[in-house]
Design an enzyme around this catalytic site. Structure first.
Site, short mmCIF file in Angstrom:
data_model
loop_
_atom_site.label_atom_id
_atom_site.label_comp_id
_atom_site.label_asym_id
_atom_site.label_seq_id
_atom_site.Cartn_x
_atom_site.Cartn_y
_atom_site.Cartn_z
NE ARG A 98 2.43 8.23 5.82
CZ ARG A 98 2.53 8.17 4.50
NH1 ARG A 98 1.50 7.72 3.79
NH2 ARG A 98 3.62 8.56 3.89
CG ASP A 123 -4.65 9.19 0.47
OD1 ASP A 123 -4.75 10.39 0.75
OD2 ASP A 123 -3.79 8.74 -0.29
CG ASP A 138 -1.02 5.65 -4.49
OD1 ASP A 138 -0.46 5.46 -5.58
OD2 ASP A 138 -1.09 6.76 -3.92
CG ASP A 164 -0.40 3.82 -0.38
OD1 ASP A 164 0.82 3.78 -0.13
OD2 ASP A 164 -1.05 4.88 -0.42
#
Length: 260
Positions: A257, A205, A177, A201
């Protein structure tokens, strides 16, 4: 009288210096106090492995007499045939424990995602190392990994990739991503003192069963989605995920986030 004055001036100067050092020390967090106060840290780089906190635990499995010390001298990148001296060669072609440092400041443009194998420490202290390009760092089914002191930014998505794998065979990777650092089924990972920004992105992650991770002292900036912890609500393996997020700085220009 003049002699006494100079003795007093010297004493005050010494007190000021030591007072300033004490103030700096108390302002450091537990991680930085562990290694920054050692003026010879360059000679004792592996001390860093004992400074981690949180769910990653101490990274002592990354150190010892059996560590290979590898220095990056070449900023180029060849995903299918990594050259000695490049970062990719150090992260994928050397078996066992490897401690990676950098000869000088450099900018590395990745042509494909950079796989990082187990028992790898990337230590950029003392240099300024920028990494950008396709998908950037991927810790895939690996454990005992340290990533310290990098500038990772402008990472782009990629549909599919062919890269050299740790077994010396070409490995096909699925869609990426465009994260700065992506953990997939990884365990015992410490991500510390990196600067991450402006990726396609997200910045970090952590998903698909990854656990025992510490994310500390990083600077996240200029990013919409900063950090993803867990693949999705229905992914059972992520329900027991353990991640410590400590001493990080978010912003400017971070939107969502941002666990703290």
């Amino acid at each position: 009288m003049a002699t006494m004055f100079w003795y007093l001036a010297i004493a005050l100067s010494i007190a000021t210096v030591f007072g300033s050092m004490a103030t700096i020390a108390t302002e450091m967090n537990a991680i930085d106090q562990c290694w920054r106060q050692n003026p010879n840290w360059r000679r004792h780089r592996q001390q860093l492995a004992k400074c981690s906190v949180g769910f990653a635990g101490k990274m002592t499995d990354n150190i010892g007499k059996d560590v290979t010390h590898y220095k990056v001298t070449d900023p180029s990148d060849n995903p299918l045939n990594p050259k000695p001296g490049t970062l990719r060669y150090g992260t994928i072609m050397i078996s066992g424990k490897v401690w990676i440092t950098f000869q000088r400041d450099m900018r590395i443009t990745l042509q494909k995602p950079l796989l990082i194998t187990s028992y790898t420490a990337i230590d950029a202290r003392g240099t300024t190392v920028h990494i950008s390009g396709v998908a950037c760092l991927m810790i895939y089914k690996a454990s005992n990994v340290i990533v310290h002191g990098l500038y990772i930014h402008h990472c782009r998505a990629d549909e599919q990739s062919l890269v050299m794998g740790p077994d010396g065979k070409i490995k096909q990777l699925g869609k990426a991503d465009g994260d700065a650092i992506r953990l997939v089924s990884a365990t015992k990972v410490w991500i510390d003192h990196n600067t991450l920004y402006k990726c396609e992105d997200g910045l970090i992650d952590v998903s698909r069963g990854s656990t025992d991770v510490t994310i500390s002292n990083n600077w996240f900036r200029d990013q919409d989605k900063v950090m993803l912890l867990g693949h999705d609500d229905g992914f059972i393996r992520d329900k027991n995920m353990k991640v410590t997020v400590a001493f990080n700085h978010f912003g400017p220009n971070c939107n969502q986030r941002m666990p703290r």
